[in-house]
Design a protein around this motif. Structure first.
Motif, short mmCIF file in Angstrom:
data_model
loop_
_atom_site.label_atom_id
_atom_site.label_comp_id
_atom_site.label_asym_id
_atom_site.label_seq_id
_atom_site.Cartn_x
_atom_site.Cartn_y
_atom_site.Cartn_z
N VAL B 23 25.19 68.46 37.52
CA VAL B 23 24.50 67.53 37.52
C VAL B 23 23.00 67.14 37.06
O VAL B 23 22.21 66.87 36.33
N ILE B 24 22.56 68.51 36.81
CA ILE B 24 21.57 68.93 35.41
C ILE B 24 22.03 68.19 33.59
O ILE B 24 21.06 67.44 33.45
N ARG B 25 23.37 68.39 33.75
CA ARG B 25 23.53 67.94 31.91
C ARG B 25 24.28 66.34 31.71
O ARG B 25 23.87 66.31 30.92
N LEU B 26 24.63 66.02 32.68
CA LEU B 26 25.69 64.82 31.78
C LEU B 26 23.50 63.64 31.76
O LEU B 26 23.24 63.38 33.00
N PRO B 27 24.04 62.46 31.48
CA PRO B 27 23.59 61.62 30.73
C PRO B 27 22.44 60.46 31.89
O PRO B 27 21.93 60.06 31.96
N ASP B 28 23.90 59.79 32.96
CA ASP B 28 23.48 58.69 33.79
C ASP B 28 23.72 59.24 35.42
O ASP B 28 24.62 59.84 35.21
#
Lengths: 88, 99, 166
Positions: B23-28
């Motif tokens: 949830v923190i890393r992914l882009p959109d």
């Protein structure tokens, strides 16, 4: 067992912090909605773990069932409302 | 039984941590919702089965299984509603630039 | 009282009330006569209030097939969860998100509902839009295309004996 459950509780609280970061930071409003949904799933699990930590599962489980149902109504109403808005 | 429940809760916790990292890393929004659905399906399943094994047979176990069934029925509905709202309001999915 | 569009069979009302009563027993978890009697009365009242709108008849063979489909779906969920965890924990984040339009060959409302729900429940794919039997699916990885086809053929196999209604 008690210490293990306490560690699980602390870790779950930290994970809720990660979702809270997404709610506060999220670029669009749908990110915030998604973070809210994640927090409520974590809260259901957290309530059950609190239940076995204090050995009163029979009481906390009813709260978590009610929380799951209320969460559905709230998230669905918010999503249907935001679907109609043209601008963010 | 206690050891089995400890194993289940630990593996479930691992999936919850992976989902939080996602949830923190992914882009959109679209790809983050995959991470949230990872938590809902496998992480919550393993955690709740661990808790039910700790309780043993009885009405409490049945009620925990009812909570599990509720999560499995309601969470796809919420995820689909969020993603449909995002798509209809005109958001474009993120794509790799070099491809 | 709202007008009834179709006649209600009393067997179906009884069946629905019994299902609600079993659910009441699970939730209340007490076997005193007062609670059981109240639960019986309320389940019949709720079944009667809801009976006007349901064009629904019990099909036990279909439900049995859906029940047998669930363990296979759970196996797929575990498989794709491990795949997605690997993608998320990879340091370079090798994801290829894309929107896939799918025109399914399913001919039942219930089948399309089951299809969309299975896709959303599987991590890595999510249903973004449904219209009739045209679905738009957002997926995370290139290999999800084959998994969607597999789920669709499995569901078409479940519903092969029913009357088409879409």
């Amino acid at each position: 067992m008690k210490t293990f459950l306490f560690c699980v509780l602390v870790l779950l609280a930290i994970l809720i912090g990660a979702y809270l970061y997404r709610v506060l930071q999220g670029p669009t409003i749908f990110d915030r909605l998604l973070g809210h949904n994640g927090i409520s799933t974590k809260a259901i699990i957290l309530l059950l773990v609190i239940g076995i930590y204090f050995e009163r599962v029979d009481m906390f489980i009813d709260i978590s069932i009610g929380y799951a149902l209320l969460n559905l109504v709230g998230a669905l109403a918010l999503a249907k409302y935001l679907e109609q808005k043209e601008t963010l | 039984m206690q050891i089995l429940s400890v194993i289940f809760i630990s593996v479930g916790l691992f999936f919850l941590i992976v989902a939080a990292i996602g949830v923190i890393r992914l882009p959109d929004v679209f790809s983050r919702s995959h991470a949230v659905s990872l938590t809902d399906s496998l992480g919550a399943f393993l955690m709740l089965v661990g808790i039910a094994l700790h309780e043993g047979l009885g009405t409490n176990m049945l009620k925990i299984l009812i909570v599990l069934a509720l999560l499995y029925i309601l969470n796809p509905v919420i995820a689909h509603a969020t993603i449909r709202a995002a798509l209809r309001s005109g958001l474009k999915p993120w794509e790799k630039e070099n491809s | 009282m709202a007008t009834r569009s179709r006649p209600v069979s009393s067997e179906f009302l009884f069946f629905k009330a019994m299902a609600l009563f079993v659910f009441w027993i699970f939730l209340s978890a007490s076997f005193e006569w007062v609670h059981l009697g109240l639960g019986l009365i309320f389940s019949f009242v709720v079944a009667w209030l809801n009976s006007g709108h349901s064009p629904f008849v019990p099909k036990f063979r279909l439900w049995l097939r859906v029940l047998l489909y669930l363990p296979w779906l759970f196996y797929k969920i575990v498989q794709s969860s491990l795949n997605l965890s690997k993608l998320i924990l990879h340091p370079e984040l090798p994801i290829t998100p894309q929107l896939i339009p799918v025109k399914s060959k399913l001919r039942h409302h219930a089948a399309v509902v089951l299809f969309g729900n299975s896709i959303t429940l599987t991590p890595g794919t999510i249903t973004a839009e449904v219209d009739g039997n045209n679905l738009i699916i957002h997926s995370m990885d290139k290999s999800d295309d084959a998994a969607i086809k597999e789920i669709e053929s499995k569901i078409a196999d479940i519903f092969k004996d029913e009357e088409p209604d879409l």
